[in-house]
Design a protein around this motif. Structure first.
Motif, PDB file in Angstrom:
ATOM      1  N   PHE A  38       2.895   2.919  -8.882  1.00 48.65           N
ATOM      2  CA  PHE A  38       3.477   1.938  -9.797  1.00 48.65           C
ATOM      3  C   PHE A  38       2.359   0.957 -10.155  1.00 48.65           C
ATOM      4  N   PHE A  40       0.927  -1.652 -11.490  1.00 49.03           N
ATOM      5  CA  PHE A  40       1.225  -2.952 -12.092  1.00 49.03           C
ATOM      6  C   PHE A  40      -0.033  -3.569 -12.695  1.00 49.03           C
ATOM      7  N   GLN A  96       4.944   2.865  -0.283  1.00 50.02           N
ATOM      8  CA  GLN A  96       4.911   2.699  -1.725  1.00 50.02           C
ATOM      9  C   GLN A  96       4.979   1.217  -2.093  1.00 50.02           C
ATOM     10  N   LEU A  97       5.751   0.497  -1.289  1.00 52.02           N
ATOM     11  CA  LEU A  97       5.924  -0.923  -1.565  1.00 52.02           C
ATOM     12  C   LEU A  97       4.596  -1.655  -1.408  1.00 52.02           C
ATOM     13  N   SER A  98       3.814  -1.339  -0.375  1.00 47.89           N
ATOM     14  CA  SER A  98       2.563  -2.086  -0.211  1.00 47.89           C
ATOM     15  C   SER A  98       1.568  -1.742  -1.311  1.00 47.89           C
ATOM     16  N   PHE A 100       2.431  -1.040  -4.347  1.00 46.64           N
ATOM     17  CA  PHE A 100       2.943  -1.808  -5.481  1.00 46.64           C
ATOM     18  C   PHE A 100       2.539  -3.281  -5.370  1.00 46.64           C
ATOM     19  N   LEU A 101       2.651  -3.831  -4.164  1.00 47.12           N
ATOM     20  CA  LEU A 101       2.307  -5.241  -3.985  1.00 47.12           C
ATOM     21  C   LEU A 101       0.816  -5.480  -4.195  1.00 47.12           C
ATOM     22  N   THR A 102      -0.006  -4.518  -3.775  1.00 40.35           N
ATOM     23  CA  THR A 102      -1.441  -4.623  -4.042  1.00 40.35           C
ATOM     24  C   THR A 102      -1.681  -4.669  -5.545  1.00 40.35           C
ATOM     25  N   MET A 104       0.292  -5.615  -7.776  1.00 44.80           N
ATOM     26  CA  MET A 104       0.745  -6.894  -8.286  1.00 44.80           C
ATOM     27  C   MET A 104      -0.292  -7.969  -7.990  1.00 44.80           C
ATOM     28  N   GLY A 105      -0.884  -7.914  -6.801  1.00 45.47           N
ATOM     29  CA  GLY A 105      -1.924  -8.866  -6.428  1.00 45.47           C
ATOM     30  C   GLY A 105      -3.106  -8.802  -7.389  1.00 45.47           C
ATOM     31  N   ILE A 106      -3.515  -7.574  -7.731  1.00 48.37           N
ATOM     32  CA  ILE A 106      -4.639  -7.410  -8.660  1.00 48.37           C
ATOM     33  C   ILE A 106      -4.285  -8.011 -10.019  1.00 48.37           C
TER      34      ILE A 106
END
Lengths: 291, 575
Positions: A38, A40, A96-98, A100-102, A104-106
């Motif tokens: 995902f 982002f 998968q969530l981590s 995705f969060l990475t 989002m962080g980028i």
């Protein structure tokens, strides 16, 4: 009569926007369909391309070389994100969530960085000969025409590449069955890198086209990102043609809605369509039902 | 002083937001990108109710909580069913729709400029004025929220959630409706966020859509993740850090215009670094300040009072039906995948208290038959009867309660839970799985837990794992995990146990123990059906054997009869 010409005008406007959305859709779709990441941070690559081109043109470099540098940088940025951020996490078996969060962080960090360097003001991209063309009740600009032509040329190239070349077939093999692809000797890591490169190049082109039409600001990436994944899920995951159709539908719907609702409802309509489609047909308009 | 109080109050609000999102994200395993939207909705509901009807804020807050939670639950339910990405997608979509709606509906929300003059809280004539006045009330609010969340996560309800995060199918096979738990925890989380929103609106006397943007939602997620998912104390740390850092930046000379991008850059970068190097967050899920002593249990603990159990069963409305023999009848079920008939017109009947074995070459449809009987797959046609009642379309999560439970070939014990918790989760009809009973009938929950504990220990004793009750399941050997799976199955108290290769992959000494346990179980009245490759085991324990090939039953009889048939041997061994 007036309603008809308004309708025609809005329809054409919708198709122009839809062409751009279709390009955004395939740019994210090729990455998601193949890697199921995902991504982002795609929005950040979009913003980055636009600002680099703007900066180079600002340094009085001509438009074409600036564009080429911007696109190269976008491609490299996409590959770098895959190589330095997603790949190590996949190797660690991160959830998968981590991942995705990475991503989002980028996206957040990158967007903030652009805001820090360039400030919040909108910047127009000048240098493209803009003229108005009228065809009966319909008017559009040379930029619109250029957008449509370039977007569809690029999309046609992409589909040709996927269908006819060896690399394209390897991409399709990995996206339809990663395990079997490994068995026949395809290095999925390289393929992942390749699709991140292609997707980022495409989003760079989309970003350039969009910036020709309206000034860029540090927040443009979010909207582009939302559009790109909405078109993919709307059209159907796993089917890149779906993303093209999804983009067109979204563009036309957003445009025609003005006939019945105030402009600020545009975004709401977009998401409402997504809601309905996922609710009724979760696999998307052209997606295949998974067993 | 005012400044400090205000910052503290703000931190408290964010602590509530992170703790409530942690319920959804950390405990429920669902990434909600719309937490700020629910926060904002709560604020607006309370604002509108109190301003329009001129009601006290004490009425506004609960109305906001209940309305928002209901709204969120109804909207999210269809999306929780599908894959993780869809929930992310849905919550982003929802977040954007709500945000833009709030901006557009200015008649109701005041649009961009929001609504001023939200009434200040009034407690029985006492007006709360300054931020300092607010501090004790905010602190009280945080304490209440913590109490509620701790109670929920440490209850049987929380135990099921934990199981769901590890293995949804295993939880389903133990008779829990996964959807129900997920939707409820989503509702609790959004409800608390709405409560925070309404209190925030009354505190600042102002509400606008700005607090309900995607950026705010992402900020809250970042706080939760940095603090540590599935650790409620971590959430407070995460909220505190991400509030304090920008406040400190404020004091840097010349930084004033750069606060927003700097803050964004810092928390974006923190997010990347943490996900890569410390994905469990600052305070991980199992963090303990002191090493707590492991409880050990003796045989005495495992003796349970039969009368107490009877009461319990009556409480939960358990009725034992008249004895039927055969207890389970499968009549001509079929299942195709694409063009392949995995199970084809299959008949089987299980004799009460008998051991029935399903044998056949790999891929002959044994496991599919199990999945059909236990509701994990719906047959294309045919019927299944349990004690003469049709159960063909009973969903998988209701099977154990109906009396049929299954184990898995790949064990599927909850690796991160203690042996004991693995069993406690499997008890049927627990009051503690209902939040209403948890909060309004805590004594009943407590009584039940005590009984269930004894019962669980007695099953552990039966399979010989009593000394390991407090160990984490992942520390057990493979054979022990398989025993644990059997004990867990017993805890469901189902009449019929379907065991999928109970002794595969363990060494011969253990196989013997498995055989003894299975024989014991049949003797004590359980009906057993096993899928087994080890023909020695089949010969030793089974009363009836069904031989399957290509989805069909091709022979039935005692083990000796079937093994004497050269034709079957040919199919089985492919000689």
């Amino acid at each position: 009569m007036e309603a008809v010409s308004l309708f025609l005008q809005l329809l054409v406007r919708g198709l122009i926007t839809g062409s751009l959305y279709a390009l955004l859709g395939v740019s994210w779709g090729i990455i998601y369909n193949t890697t199921r990441t995902f991504h982002f941070a795609h929005g950040f690559v979009y913003t980055l391309a636009s600002y680099l081109i703007l900066a180079l043109v600002g340094l009085s470099l001509p438009l074409i070389p600036s564009l080429l540098v911007g696109l190269t940088a976008a491609t490299m940025a996409g590959c770098a994100i895959e190589y330095f951020a997603y790949r190590p996490m996949r190797e660690q078996n991160a959830s998968q969530l981590s991942v995705f969060l990475t991503a989002m962080g980028i996206m957040i960090a990158g967007q903030s960085l652009i805001l820090l360097i360039f400030g919040p003001d909108s910047r127009p991209l000048e240098g493209f000969p803009e003229r108005v063309i009228s065809l009966g009740p319909v008017t559009f600009t040379t930029i619109d025409l250029f957008t449509v032509v370039l977007a569809w040329t690029v999309i046609a190239f992409l589909f040709h590449f996927l269908a006819r070349t060896k690399a394209g077939m390897m991409i399709r093999a990995v996206s339809s069955n990663p395990e079997k692809a490994t068995f026949i000797g395809i290095d999925s890591k390289k393929i992942y890198l390749l699709v991140f490169g292609i997707g980022s190049l495409l989003v760079g082109i989309a970003s350039f086209l969009a910036t020709l039409d309206r000034p860029a600001n540090p927040n443009i990436g979010l909207h582009a990102l939302l559009i790109s994944f909405i078109t993919v899920f709307l059209g159907g995951v796993g089917n890149l043609k779906g993303a093209v159709i999804g983009g067109l539908i979204l563009g036309v719907a957003e445009s025609l809605v003005i006939m019945v609702l105030p402009t600020e409802y545009k975004m709401i309509v977009t998401f409402f369509i997504l809601f309905l489609v996922i609710l009724i047909k979760p696999e998307g308009l052209m997606g295949k039902k998974s067993v | 002083m005012e400044y400090l109080s205000h910052t503290l109050n703000l931190t408290f609000i964010f602590v509530v937001l992170t703790v409530s999102l942690n319920l959804i994200l950390g405990y429920g395993g669902m990434a909600s990108m719309a937490h700020a939207a629910f926060f904002c909705i709560g604020g607006y509901v309370s604002t509108i109710v109190t301003m329009h009807f001129d009601w006290n804020f004490l009425a506004g807050v609960p109305i906001a909580v209940i309305a928002t939670a209901t709204f969120g639950g109804i909207l999210a339910a269809p999306f929780i069913r599908v894959q993780e990405e869809y929930l992310i997608l849905f919550t982003i979509a929802f977040q954007m729709v709500i945000f833009h709606l709030m901006l557009s509906l200015y008649n109701i929300t005041g649009g961009d400029s929001g609504i001023f003059g939200v009434p200040k809280p009034e407690f029985f004539g006492f007006q709360v004025e300054t931020p300092a006045h607010f501090l004790p009330f905010m602190a009280l609010f945080v304490i209440i929220v913590y109490w509620v969340c701790l109670k929920v996560t440490k209850s049987p309800f929380g135990r099921v959630l934990k199981g769901i995060r590890e293995d949804e199918r295993a939880v389903t096979s133990l008779g829990k409706n996964v959807m129900r738990f997920k939707v409820i925890i989503f509702m609790v989380g959004t409800g608390i966020a709405a409560g925070a929103g309404s209190i925030f609106a009354h505190y600042t006397q102002f509400i606008s859509p700005a607090i309900g943007s995607l950026d705010e939602s992402i900020l809250i997620i970042a706080m939760v993740v940095l603090g540590g998912t599935a650790n409620l104390w971590g959430s407070a740390v995460g909220a505190f850090l991400l509030i304090i850092i920008p406040e400190i930046l404020n004091f840097l000379p010349g930084a004033s215009g750069l606060i927003v991008p700097l803050r964004g850059f810092i928390y974006g970068a923190l997010l990347i670094l943490f996900m890569r190097f410390r994905p469990e967050g600052i305070i991980p899920e199992y963090f303990r300040l002191k090493r707590s002593k492991k409880k050990s249990f003796t045989k005495e603990d495992s003796l349970f009072d039969v009368n107490a159990e009877k009461d319990l069963r009556e409480l939960s409305g358990f009725k034992k039906d008249a004895d039927h023999d055969p207890i389970l009848e499968v009549k001509g079920i079929s299942k195709s995948f694409g063009g392949i008939k995995a199970v084809d017109n299959f008949f089987m009947s299980l004799g009460k208290s008998k051991i029935t074995a399903l044998v056949g070459p790999n891929g002959c449809g044994k496991t599919t038959a199990f999945n059909l009987v236990t509701g994990f797959l719906k047959p294309d046609n045919g019927q299944i009867y349990f004690q003469d009642k049709e159960i063909t379309n009973v969903p998988a999560h209701r099977m154990p309660h109906s009396g049929i439970a299954r184990s898995w070939q790949d064990v599927r014990v909850f690796q991160g839970m203690t042996v004991l918790d693995n069993l406690l989760l499997a008890s049927q009809n627990q009051s503690g799985e209902s939040l209403l009973k948890l909060f309004f009938m805590p004594w009943q929950v407590k009584k039940e837990e005590a009984v269930n504990l004894r019962k669980a220990l007695s099953y552990l004793e039966k399979v010989g794992l009593l000394e390991k009750a407090s160990e984490i399941a992942s520390s057990l050997s493979y054979a022990e995990q398989k025993l644990l799976a059997v004990a867990r199955l017993l805890t469901t108290e189902a009449e019929i146990l379907l065991l999928d290769e109970p002794s595969s992959g363990v060494d011969p000494n253990w196989v013997k123990q498995f055989m003894n346990i299975i024989k014991e179980l049949a003797k004590s009245g359980k009906t057993i059906c096993i899928v087994e490759h080890n023909l020695e085991v089949v010969r030793e324990i089974s009363d009836t054997v069904y031989f399957m090939a290509e989805g069909r039953k091709i022979a039935q009889g005692s083990a000796e009869e079937l093994m004497a048939d050269p034709k079957l041997a040919e199919i089985y061994f492919g000689i």
